[in-house]
Design an enzyme around this catalytic site. Structure first.
Site, PDB file in Angstrom:
ATOM      1  N   LYS A 116       0.825  -1.210   0.000  1.00 15.09           N
ATOM      2  CA  LYS A 116       0.000   0.000   0.000  1.00 15.09           C
ATOM      3  C   LYS A 116       0.858   1.257   0.000  1.00 15.09           C
ATOM      4  O   LYS A 116       0.523   2.239  -0.657  1.00 15.09           O
ATOM      5  CB  LYS A 116      -0.882   0.022   1.252  1.00 15.09           C
ATOM      6  N   LYS A 158      -3.482   1.998   8.779  1.00  8.87           N
ATOM      7  CA  LYS A 158      -3.668   0.882   7.839  1.00  8.87           C
ATOM      8  C   LYS A 158      -2.361   0.119   7.704  1.00  8.87           C
ATOM      9  O   LYS A 158      -1.302   0.738   7.594  1.00  8.87           O
ATOM     10  CB  LYS A 158      -4.023   1.401   6.436  1.00  8.87           C
ATOM     11  N   GLY A 164      -8.220  -5.444   1.779  1.00  8.55           N
ATOM     12  CA  GLY A 164      -9.561  -5.935   2.089  1.00  8.55           C
ATOM     13  C   GLY A 164      -9.999  -5.638   3.509  1.00  8.55           C
ATOM     14  O   GLY A 164     -10.799  -6.356   4.072  1.00  8.55           O
ATOM     15  N   GLY A 165      -9.465  -4.538   4.089  1.00  6.22           N
ATOM     16  CA  GLY A 165      -9.964  -4.108   5.385  1.00  6.22           C
ATOM     17  C   GLY A 165      -9.251  -4.732   6.575  1.00  6.22           C
ATOM     18  O   GLY A 165      -9.501  -4.342   7.714  1.00  6.22           O
ATOM     19  N   HIS A 208     -17.563   3.797  -2.006  1.00  5.38           N
ATOM     20  CA  HIS A 208     -16.555   3.064  -2.769  1.00  5.38           C
ATOM     21  C   HIS A 208     -16.928   3.228  -4.246  1.00  5.38           C
ATOM     22  O   HIS A 208     -17.924   2.662  -4.701  1.00  5.38           O
ATOM     23  CB  HIS A 208     -16.573   1.589  -2.348  1.00  5.38           C
ATOM     24  N   HIS A 235     -16.409  -6.088   4.061  1.00  7.22           N
ATOM     25  CA  HIS A 235     -15.529  -5.966   2.897  1.00  7.22           C
ATOM     26  C   HIS A 235     -15.855  -6.956   1.783  1.00  7.22           C
ATOM     27  O   HIS A 235     -15.043  -7.203   0.902  1.00  7.22           O
ATOM     28  CB  HIS A 235     -14.056  -6.040   3.315  1.00  7.22           C
ATOM     29  N   GLU A 275      -9.629   1.728  -7.431  1.00  9.07           N
ATOM     30  CA  GLU A 275     -10.660   2.012  -6.422  1.00  9.07           C
ATOM     31  C   GLU A 275     -10.406   3.359  -5.764  1.00  9.07           C
ATOM     32  O   GLU A 275      -9.265   3.673  -5.399  1.00  9.07           O
ATOM     33  CB  GLU A 275     -10.623   0.953  -5.314  1.00  9.07           C
ATOM     34  N   ARG A 292      -6.839  -7.178 -12.064  1.00  6.32           N
ATOM     35  CA  ARG A 292      -7.525  -8.345 -12.630  1.00  6.32           C
ATOM     36  C   ARG A 292      -8.876  -7.907 -13.177  1.00  6.32           C
ATOM     37  O   ARG A 292      -9.293  -6.768 -12.981  1.00  6.32           O
ATOM     38  CB  ARG A 292      -7.770  -9.374 -11.515  1.00  6.32           C
TER      39      ARG A 292
HETATM   40  C1  MV4 Z   1     -10.673   4.023   4.413  1.00  5.79           C
HETATM   41  C2  MV4 Z   1     -11.938   4.361   4.947  1.00  5.79           C
HETATM   42  C3  MV4 Z   1     -12.078   5.631   5.465  1.00  5.79           C
HETATM   43  N1  MV4 Z   1     -11.036   6.497   5.441  1.00  5.79           N
HETATM   44  N2  MV4 Z   1      -9.691   4.919   4.415  1.00  5.79           N
HETATM   45  C4  MV4 Z   1     -11.648  -0.590   3.695  1.00  5.79           C
HETATM   46  C5  MV4 Z   1     -10.969  -1.578   2.810  1.00  5.79           C
HETATM   47  C6  MV4 Z   1      -9.676  -0.952   2.454  1.00  5.79           C
HETATM   48  N3  MV4 Z   1      -9.289  -1.321   1.149  1.00  5.79           N
HETATM   49  C7  MV4 Z   1      -9.913   0.506   2.599  1.00  5.79           C
HETATM   50  N4  MV4 Z   1     -11.061   0.667   3.425  1.00  5.79           N
HETATM   51  C8  MV4 Z   1     -11.425   1.869   3.914  1.00  5.79           C
HETATM   52  N5  MV4 Z   1     -10.459   2.801   3.901  1.00  5.79           N
HETATM   53  C9  MV4 Z   1      -9.875   6.120   4.917  1.00  5.79           C
HETATM   54  N6  MV4 Z   1      -8.870   6.997   4.920  1.00  5.79           N
HETATM   55  C10 MV4 Z   1     -12.962   3.414   4.934  1.00  5.79           C
HETATM   56  C11 MV4 Z   1     -12.698   2.151   4.417  1.00  5.79           C
HETATM   57  C12 MV4 Z   1     -13.807   1.240   4.453  1.00  5.79           C
HETATM   58  C13 MV4 Z   1     -14.414   0.798   3.267  1.00  5.79           C
HETATM   59  C14 MV4 Z   1     -13.995   1.185   2.014  1.00  5.79           C
HETATM   60  C15 MV4 Z   1     -14.607   0.741   0.881  1.00  5.79           C
HETATM   61  C16 MV4 Z   1     -15.678  -0.114   0.969  1.00  5.79           C
HETATM   62  C17 MV4 Z   1     -16.119  -0.541   2.197  1.00  5.79           C
HETATM   63  C18 MV4 Z   1     -15.494  -0.086   3.364  1.00  5.79           C
HETATM   64  C19 MV4 Z   1     -15.975  -0.521   4.593  1.00  5.79           C
HETATM   65  C20 MV4 Z   1     -15.360  -0.076   5.722  1.00  5.79           C
HETATM   66  C21 MV4 Z   1     -14.270   0.784   5.663  1.00  5.79           C
END
Ligand code: MV4
Length: 667
Positions: A116, A158, A164-165, A208, A235, A275, A292
């Site tokens: 990341k 993070k 994937g969370g 998202h 997720h 994304e 992919r």
């Molecule tokens: C975030 C966020 C809020 N703020 N980053 C969740 C999966 C990972 N790939 C990134 N994610 C998130 N990142 C910041 N700075 C909230 C999420 C997030 C989320 C993102 C997309 C789809 C569903 C989600 C569910 C919970 C948290």
């Protein structure tokens, strides 16, 4: 163009790829595990090779074995689908090293998105918007504290290696920081072997939104609009759509341009998805890139009219992109619902079992079903529990939602628990119709998503009675000669003098119904009420009139399990055995596992005489014990499992031959 490719995948995506390849005149080689010997993707392919036992690690993840088969079969390219080997740099490299075209990006592009922090550094350099924060190499607590102060609160820690969370932690204020950092590092170290963290400002209500990008081998890139995938659960995406509701043309273009820049920054080739977190104020930030073809690609196909697998094959063959950016147009609105084998009422516990009845909505320009299973297939514990993707299209979002609701009502499954009712409630809910989309949608609107049944129990019982009675008539009237004394009318006239008892079990409750038949009408007595019923059963379709209310529904009666389908909902009951041992069923009595579980004890041996109600087998499921009892007196003829074994719901555990007197009494 390639003349033969190997598909290193299974299920719906393998079928999806084969469909396009065949349309383009390309031969397909499938691979399969023990569990998939009779799978639909194998049947569709021109040839197929066995690659090992059911577990993925011993079959679909065996890159070397798959490459060996590709070479041996004369395939020129390998399509990895999604999951399994699709984002495995080693596999992509091994394909390249063996003169096989990997239908996907170069391994270097997969690797660039693996970390990341490295991905963020690349994106920052390419001018792609990032959530404000820190993604540096200096991981000393002092630096991280300083960066946290700079970032502001709430912030999100993070894991650099996460995805994937996993390995994320929200920190509300500085007082929580040290402890949260230590915990997040521990978690990340355990989960990914890498404790490094990045810091981001935490967006509390993000959506998202992801962009579909495509690049050819000459470095040209285009975007094919966006998908909104905000409706997720842990997720896991649940419902996806294109375009994203409320996204302005300017934002769409800015996001699309950013996504193409992101792809070009890593010399991307093929289909990819960038994304973004899309914030309430219209700002957007790079989240990650998926290298992919994604599960939800069909919604993009529906609104653009393009076949993304065809694009992948052309680009992999070395052709330029089929369209330039200015030629990419979208029309209307598409939705995709993921139909999973899971039980929403048990916190979405994955379900397994046999798809003993499966009826899908008719496909058209408005409705598309992507699936890899057919009636009679097994949903096993070995793979992803997705049964199908249901995709709909219409001119407007509201019309598309109506299509989805209707199509879900026409998607009927018995034998395996599914999330269809949940999806139906979700798609039909006011907040979804109002596009109140955030990643917290399901948690926020939980109360709307588990609705009470729309069919009252009495009416359902009367319909169930109609189904059972009509089904019995159709199987009992063996003779097709209308004048036969054993024909349907006569055989039932004989019984019409007195009330037939019918016991239906719903949950733990047994309902005692009494039925009178007169002149092709029934009178059904349920508790203190009486219902007038006429019913006509045509295969699985019941047309009934209950007290003057005409109701037409589908159902399935299998052994003693009846399922009725009504407006996206199901009504399940057991036709109680004592009454249901008809002549064709006696004298064999089967006893099946009521759920997935383990055999704790077998309390009978072959040859034992047993009495009705005697416990034969004890199972354990979800930490509870369940006794499997003899339905009638009889003799044990076969035992199919021994202590300690795992069994799936519906598996026959033990066979008994029911004693003659007992069968007669019951019949
Ligand atoms: C975030 C966020 C809020 N703020 N980053 C969740 C999966 C990972 N790939 C990134 N994610 C998130 N990142 C910041 N700075 C909230 C999420 C997030 C989320 C993102 C997309 C789809 C569903 C989600 C569910 C919970 C948290």
């Amino acid at each position: 163009m390639f003349s033969k490719i190997l598909i290193a995948n299974r299920g719906e995506i393998a079928c999806r790829i084969i469909q396009t390849a065949h349309r383009m005149g390309i031969r397909c080689v499938a691979v399969y595990s023990d569990a998939d010997a009779n799978a639909h993707h194998v049947a569709m392919a021109d040839e197929a090779f066995h690659i090992g036992p059911a577990p993925s690690s011993e079959s679909y993840l065996r890159g070397e074995k798959i490459i060996e088969i590709a070479k041996q079969s004369g395939a020129q390219a390998v399509h990895p689908g999604y999951g399994f080997l699709s984002e495995n740099t080693g596999f992509a490299e091994a394909c390249e090293a063996n003169n096989l075209v990997f239908i996907g990006p170069p391994s270097s592009a997969i690797a660039a998105m693996g970390s990341k922090s490295a991905a963020k550094a690349i994106m920052e350099k390419a001018g792609v918007p990032l959530v404000p924060g820190y993604h540096g190499d200096d991981q000393s607590p002092e630096t991280l504290r300083k960066e946290a102060e700079k970032c502001g609160f709430p912030l999100l820690l993070k894991a650099v290696a996460g995805g994937g969370g996993k390995g994320m932690r929200v920190v509300e204020h500085m007082g929580e920081f040290d402890e949260a950092l230590a915990a997040a590092k521990r978690e990340a170290k355990n989960a990914f072997g890498n404790p490094d963290m990045l810091i981001e400002r935490y967006l509390t209500q993000p959506r998202h939104v992801e962009i579909q990008v495509f690049c050819d081998q000459s470095g040209n890139g285009v975007y094919l609009a966006e998908r909104d995938c905000s409706v997720q659960r842990r997720h896991q995406k649940v419902l996806e759509e294109a375009p994203a509701p409320g996204l302005s043309e300017e934002t769409r273009k800015a996001m699309g341009d950013a996504a193409v820049k992101a792809a070009q920054a890593i010399n991307y080739v093929g289909a990819g998805t960038v994304e973004f977190l899309y914030d309430v104020d219209g700002s957007f930030f790079f989240m990650e890139m998926n290298t992919r073809l994604q599960v939800e690609h069909p919604v993009t196909e529906m609104v653009t009219g393009q076949d993304l697998v065809e694009w992948q094959l052309k680009v992999a063959w070395g052709e330029p992109l089929p369209l330039e950016q200015s030629q990419v147009k979208t029309r209307g609105h598409a939705l995709e619902a993921r139909i999973y084998a899971e039980d929403p009422d048990q916190d979405f516990l994955p379900a397994t079992g046999n798809l003993r009845y499966l009826s899908t909505p008719d496909e058209s320009a408005h409705v598309r079903v992507d699936t890899g299973v057919i009636e009679g297939d097994e949903i096993s514990i070995h793979y992803d529990p997705m049964i199908a993707k249901l995709i709909v299209w219409d001119e407007t979002r509201d019309q598309a939602i109506n299509r989805m609701v209707q199509a879900l009502e026409h998607y009927r499954i018995a034998g395996v628990k599914t999330n269809i009712r949940f999806l139906h409630a979700l798609a039909d809910s006011q907040p979804f119709r109002e596009a109140d989309l955030t990643t917290g949608f399901i948690d926020t609107h939980r109360d709307l998503l588990f609705p009470k049944s729309k069919l009252d129990t009495h009416k359902a019982l009367v319909l169930a009675a109609g189904f059972v009675l009509e089904e019995r008539k159709s199987t009992e009237s063996v003779s097709t000669d209308p004048w036969s004394p054993f024909g349907r009318r006569n055989s039932w006239r004989l019984n019409s003098e007195y009330a037939q008892p019918l016991q239906l079990q719903v949950g733990d409750e047994i309902h005692e119904l009494k039925i009178l038949e007169k002149d092709d009408r029934y009178q059904v007595f349920v508790n203190d009420s009486v219902y007038s019923l006429t019913a006509k059963l045509d295969d699985d379709y019941l047309q009934a009139v209950v007290n003057g209310h005409r109701i037409s529904i589908h159902g399935n009666l299998h052994n003693d399990q009846l399922v009725l389908f009504y407006e996206g909902d199901t009504f399940n009951c057991t036709v109680y055995r004592e009454n249901y041992v008809s002549e064709d069923m006696a004298p064999e009595g089967g006893l099946n596992a009521p759920m997935n579980g383990a055999i704790v004890a077998v309390q009978a041996k072959v040859g034992d005489a047993v009495t009705a109600g005697q416990t034969l087998v004890i199972m354990e499921a979800m930490k509870m014990e369940h006794a499997i009892k003899a339905p009638a007196d009889g003799v044990v003829t076969e035992i199919f499992f021994s202590e300690g074994e795992q069994v799936s719901e519906g598996a026959e555990l033990i066979a008994i031959e029911i004693a003659k007197e007992s069968a007669e009494e019951a019949g």
